[in-house]
Write an enzyme that holds these catalytic residues in place. Structure first.
Site, short mmCIF file in Angstrom:
data_model
loop_
_atom_site.label_atom_id
_atom_site.label_comp_id
_atom_site.label_asym_id
_atom_site.label_seq_id
_atom_site.Cartn_x
_atom_site.Cartn_y
_atom_site.Cartn_z
CG ASP A 178 16.28 40.34 32.66
OD1 ASP A 178 15.56 40.91 33.43
OD2 ASP A 178 17.09 40.53 31.97
NE ARG A 221 22.53 33.36 28.15
CZ ARG A 221 21.88 34.32 29.20
NH1 ARG A 221 22.29 34.53 30.41
NH2 ARG A 221 20.59 35.01 28.94
N GLY A 223 14.40 41.12 26.91
CA GLY A 223 15.44 40.37 27.14
C GLY A 223 15.46 38.86 26.66
#
Length: 501
Positions: free
Chosen positions: A154, A262, A458
């Protein structure tokens, strides 16, 4: 000439034509084995499979006469030269860490050979740090390229989009910080990220599938899909561009929480989504918007955006006529509708945002290039009702058929949170801020959090108060929209290989 199978292919979907080396085609040539000196050429073309997937296939033609064979090769190559929309020179940015660190390998093994086959020259840049591609686009001679390709996640697509749009505005002397400035359209097409992404809503909404080979073939044949872009400002300062989702409340909270995890990989979105759903925070504020009166459709009709969409074409014409007749001043004076309330989610989408988990997307009837966005307001409701709303994204039922959900087709909107409305920098407001942070750190507390975060394609935007404007067809992609009945299309061009031969 003779070939081994019935195959109708429009010249627009031929990839390349090459003379065939006979030693590679000796097997299974049947009666041609009896020929003294057979001659052949191979046509590489787009083969359409299920679920909008494209593949490179080929068919070989044989003949006895060498001169005749060369004539066919020359004739077909001349037809390909007439396809003026096809790119000749591409600028490729590769994020070596994007696509689960597989982007560079996928490009070299699956995409680069196709570009080479189609005689497309490429300048490849391996990005070394964040914003490398964006900064580089402000320096290169952009006019020598027919398109810019991004290979990564992204972030890479966002970099290329912001770099290209920003470069066009800079070259035209447009101030991006002015929210009412008419932006200059980008004529250089962008190739979507050529990696495997299971939730890539941009690919799913513009092509129908997230697949590197399919995306590469759309680039090779020179497809072009205009795309609306929303500009996001705060206090006359430019923040971001958005092409898919602007989400406040639920989707903003999910993104902000997932950024801290993450290390979990893609699973972090499921975990953060479940956690955010249980927290059930709502946010108070004011939405002001301008209805998109130039559009033909509405968010609740059944007219999905497809290849050659007549609604996008007609809306573009009507919007251009409005601007020609009335100008920017009239647009500023147009009616604004104001809604105050408590919201679980505020979503603005420039496209359907479809993906495998949500086949119809957040707004099934949203259009790619009609100069509008669908503004979805989900008011405060019970957890059970909100769950019913979320489940609707996964099936065919009308997801707007709830008393607590409103949807509007808009061309611009503003949002101001309750905290910003009340904030006069006094002691009470400082206390509110600290108390809101305390509640975020202690989910068991039943008090409401003052502000959420905007999810912009995003990426997080910390400014809760924003001004958004939709720019009609500001950029172009190497795509053609979603084709109906992709595998069984019969409306092919009359200039097909089969008819020629």
């Amino acid at each position: 000439c003779l070939h081994t199978e019935n195959c109708f292919v429009p010249t627009s979907e031929i990839i390349a034509v090459e003379e065939t080396e006979l030693n590679k085609k000796r097997r299974n040539i049947g009666k041609w084995q009896k020929m003294a000196k057979p001659h052949a050429f191979t046509v590489y073309y787009v083969k359409k499979a299920r679920n909008h997937r494209w593949r490179c296939s080929d068919v070989t033609f044989w003949c006895v006469d060498e001169h005749l064979c060369n004539q066919w090769i020359q004739a077909l190559k001349e037809l390909l030269e007439m396809q003026k929309s096809r790119p000749k020179q591409l600028l490729v940015y590769i994020n070596p860490y994007g696509g689960k660190r597989q982007g560079k390998r996928i490009y070299e093994q699956k995409v680069a050979p196709l570009f080479s086959l189609a005689s497309i020259s490429t300048d490849v840049v391996i990005t070394e740090h964040a914003n490398h591609a964006k900064d580089n686009l402000f320096e290169v001679n952009i006019n020598k390229y027919d398109g810019v390709i991004c290979v990564g996640g992204d972030g890479m697509f966002s970099e290329v989009m912001h770099g290209l749009i920003g470069r066009m505005q800079k070259d035209s002397g447009i101030d991006q910080n002015n929210p009412k400035a008419p932006l200059v359209q980008c004529n250089i097409r962008i190739g979507k990220r050529l990696t495997f992404r299971s939730t890539d809503c941009i690919c799913y909404s513009t092509v129908g599938i997230s697949d590197p080979v399919t995306s590469a073939l759309h680039i090779i044949v020179g497809d072009c899909q205009p795309l609306d872009v929303s500009s996001v400002h705060h206090n006359n300062t430019f923040l971001k561009y958005s092409v898919s989702l602007l989400g406040y409340g639920f989707y903003g909270d999910v993104l902000k929480d997932s950024e801290k995890k993450r290390w979990m990989g893609p699973m972090r979105y499921d975990y953060s989504g479940f956690k955010t759903f249980l927290s059930h925070h709502y946010y108070e504020g004011t939405i002001a918007f301008q209805p998109a009166k130039h559009t033909l459709g509405s968010p609740r009709d059944k007219d999905s955006c497809r290849t050659g969409c007549y609604i996008c074409k007609k809306s573009e014409q009507q919007l251009a006529e409005q601007h020609k007749e009335c100008g920017v001043k009239h647009e500023e004076e147009e009616e604004w509708k104001v809604i105050k309330g408590k919201f679980l989610a505020i979503n603005a989408v420039n496209m359907s945002c479809a993906c495998p988990r949500s086949p119809k997307g957040l707004s099934p009837a949203a259009h790619l290039a009609d100069g509008s966005a669908d503004l979805i307001l989900v008011r405060k409701c019970s957890r059970f009702d909100f769950l019913r709303y979320l489940v609707r994204h996964t099936n065919q039922d009308d997801q707007f058929d709830f008393s607590f959900v409103d949807v509007y087709r808009v061309k611009s909107f503003q949002f101001t949170s309750k905290l910003s409305e009340d904030n006069e920098s006094n002691v009470t407001d400082i206390g509110k801020k600290h108390f809101g942070q305390f509640c975020r750190d202690h989910p068991a507390c039943c008090c409401n959090i003052a502000n959420s975060t905007w999810n912009c394609d995003g990426e997080t935007l910390d400014s809760s108060t924003i001004e958004v404007r939709v720019h009609c067809q500001l950029m172009k992609l190497f795509a053609r929209g979603i084709e109906e009945n992709c595998k069984d299309e019969a409306a092919y061009s009359q200039s097909s290989v089969e008819q020629l031969l």
